[in-house]
Design an enzyme around this catalytic site. Structure first.
Site, PDB file in Angstrom:
ATOM      1  N   TYR A 180       8.918  -1.616   2.953  1.00 54.01           N
ATOM      2  CA  TYR A 180       8.792  -0.969   4.264  1.00 54.01           C
ATOM      3  C   TYR A 180       8.100  -1.913   5.247  1.00 54.01           C
ATOM      4  O   TYR A 180       8.588  -2.160   6.348  1.00 54.01           O
ATOM      5  CB  TYR A 180       8.005   0.349   4.140  1.00 54.01           C
ATOM      6  CG  TYR A 180       7.546   0.885   5.470  1.00 54.01           C
ATOM      7  CD1 TYR A 180       8.446   1.520   6.323  1.00 54.01           C
ATOM      8  CD2 TYR A 180       6.224   0.722   5.914  1.00 54.01           C
ATOM      9  CE1 TYR A 180       8.042   1.985   7.570  1.00 54.01           C
ATOM     10  CE2 TYR A 180       5.813   1.182   7.148  1.00 54.01           C
ATOM     11  CZ  TYR A 180       6.721   1.813   7.970  1.00 54.01           C
ATOM     12  OH  TYR A 180       6.323   2.256   9.200  1.00 54.01           O
ATOM     13  N   LYS A 212       9.441  -4.062   8.873  1.00 56.34           N
ATOM     14  CA  LYS A 212       8.826  -4.069  10.219  1.00 56.34           C
ATOM     15  C   LYS A 212       8.609  -5.513  10.685  1.00 56.34           C
ATOM     16  O   LYS A 212       8.896  -5.847  11.835  1.00 56.34           O
ATOM     17  CB  LYS A 212       7.500  -3.306  10.200  1.00 56.34           C
ATOM     18  CG  LYS A 212       7.651  -1.805   9.979  1.00 56.34           C
ATOM     19  CD  LYS A 212       8.363  -1.141  11.135  1.00 56.34           C
ATOM     20  CE  LYS A 212       8.589   0.335  10.906  1.00 56.34           C
ATOM     21  NZ  LYS A 212       9.494   0.957  11.876  1.00 56.34           N
ATOM     22  N   SER A 251       4.267  -1.628  13.276  1.00 61.55           N
ATOM     23  CA  SER A 251       3.163  -1.020  12.534  1.00 61.55           C
ATOM     24  C   SER A 251       2.070  -2.039  12.299  1.00 61.55           C
ATOM     25  O   SER A 251       2.339  -3.244  12.152  1.00 61.55           O
ATOM     26  CB  SER A 251       3.706  -0.538  11.187  1.00 61.55           C
ATOM     27  OG  SER A 251       2.656  -0.196  10.326  1.00 61.55           O
TER      28      SER A 251
END
Ligand code: NAD
Ligand code: UD1
Length: 336
Positions: A149, A153, A124
């Site tokens: 989150y 990643k 991302s």
């Protein structure tokens, strides 16, 4: 190639399955359906005119992944499986670290054990330490990001890089998505958020459908053309095609690429685009900034073009039109 899509019943995976099948690849999905419906895959299979076998299970289960790799003689894995709600990751960090790291490590371990060498990962734009305009892949990546989150990643990118350094056969791609939006042009598959959408486009779609009263615009005092946040919205079908290009460009080592358009749009520009698609004005109010939001985040997409021969072709108006077609034909998503 025979391609396993972990998390392939979800929003991006279901569109990628269609793009892969259109290029003559075979597809198998492993998904525990925690945030997806089998109906999405049934529809994707109908659109593609091909079968998409689904194994319902956990991508962190090494034995299960090994058996799927063996049984379907898989050549490559695209790893979509994971949890993606930023706010939820702040409230339930252990669950997010467990699922996101666990599925990535479990899948990589199963691949190593079965001699499968090709791995494509859904990363991302959130991994960039300093969001801004025209971000290049060599910009610093942070572990000290805003939320668990985002940290998962960045951590998985490191895990894949370490695994490739240790095993010269691994061929990996880290795809840094900017803001995926829109739906398949058939209107039969699209994004189906559970509860109140966190993201802009599905929220506006629900306002347009009369399910939410008005859009809340998170701040209009940023240093941007109209004061609202700027993002690089990429049509999900372009994104899906980017996965096919990445899969076909894999070589030993790790390839890191942005998948974005290079164009920014403000919140109000997205709202106006939606109003054009729907044919009427949509209500909104300006509220405080959302904590953790950046003013601007757009991709420099040139590496994807150079290395993958891919670039986004669809416009924001295309994405909005397709999102609205999906929303208006499926007001309750896949639930009926
Ligand atoms: P999604 O929630 O629709 O898809 C993820 C899928 O993974 C779901 O089908 C879910 O059921 C499945 N899953 C979750 N845990 C699993 C497990 N333990 N085992 C097997 N399957 C599991 O989300 P999406 O928007 O399609 O995103 C796909 C990937 O892309 C995710 O990794 C996400 O973090 C990443 N990503 C998404 C965006 C975005 O804006 N949508 C942006 C950047 C990165
Ligand atoms: C968010 C996540 C990011 C994640 C991405 C895709 C945050 C801080 N970032 O990105 O980590 O990878 O989603 O899932 O949550 N907006 C409104 N009103 C709304 C919703 C959004 O004004 O109701 C604005 C936001 O302030 C932003 C833009 O719309 O300027 C896009 O927001 P969103 O769709 O949530 O994406 P990101 O914030 O870029």
């Amino acid at each position: 190639m025979r391609v396993l899509l972990t998390g392939g019943a979800g929003y991006i995976g279901s569109h990628t399955a269609i793009a892969l099948l259109a290029r003559g690849h075979r597809v198998v999905v492993l998904d525990d359906l925690v945030n997806a419906s089998e109906v999405a895959l049934e529809r994707a299979a109908r659109i593609a005119g091909a079968e998409i076998p689904l194994v319902v299970g956990d991508a962190a289960d090494v034995d299960l992944v090994r058996s799927v790799l063996r049984e379907h003689r898989i050549d490559a894995v695209i790893h979509f499986a994971g949890l993606k709600a930023v706010g939820e990751s702040v409230a339930e960090p252990l669950r997010y670290y467990g699922v996101n790291l666990g599925t990535a490590i479990g899948t990589l371990q199963a691949m190593a054990a079965e001699g499968v060498e090709r791995f494509v990962f859904s990363s991302s734009a959130t991994v960039y330490e300093q969001p801004g305009p025209l971000l290049r892949e060599d910009a610093p990546v942070g572990i000290a990001l805003e939320n668990p989150y985002g940290r998962t990643k960045a951590m998985i990118e490191s895990i894949v890089t370490d695994a490739a350094a240790a095993d010269g056969r691994l061929q990996a791609a880290l795809l840094r998505y900017f803001n995926p939006v829109g739906a398949h042009e058939s209107g039969d598959i699209g994004e189906d958020p559970k509860g109140i959408p966190n993201n802009l486009m599905p929220y506006i779609a629900q306002v347009a459908a009369g399910e939410r009263e008005r859009l809340r615009v998170f701040g209009d005092d940023y240093d941007t053309p109209d004061g609202t946040g700027v993002r690089d919205y990429i049509h999900v079908v372009d994104l899906a095609e980017g996965h096919v290009a990445a899969l076909e460009a894999l070589a030993p080592g790790v390839l890191t690429v942005n998948l974005g358009t290079g164009q920014g749009a403000t919140v109000l520009e997205v709202l106006r685009a939606f109003e054009r698609a729907v044919g009427r004005e949509l209500p909104f109010e300006v509220v405080d900034r959302r904590p953790g939001d950046a003013a601007v985040s757009t991709a420099d997409p040139s590496r994807a073009h150079e290395v993958l021969g891919w670039r986004a072709r669809r416009t924001l108006d295309d994405a909005v039109r397709d999102a609205w077609r999906w929303q208006s034909r499926n007001p309750r998503g896949y639930r009926g």
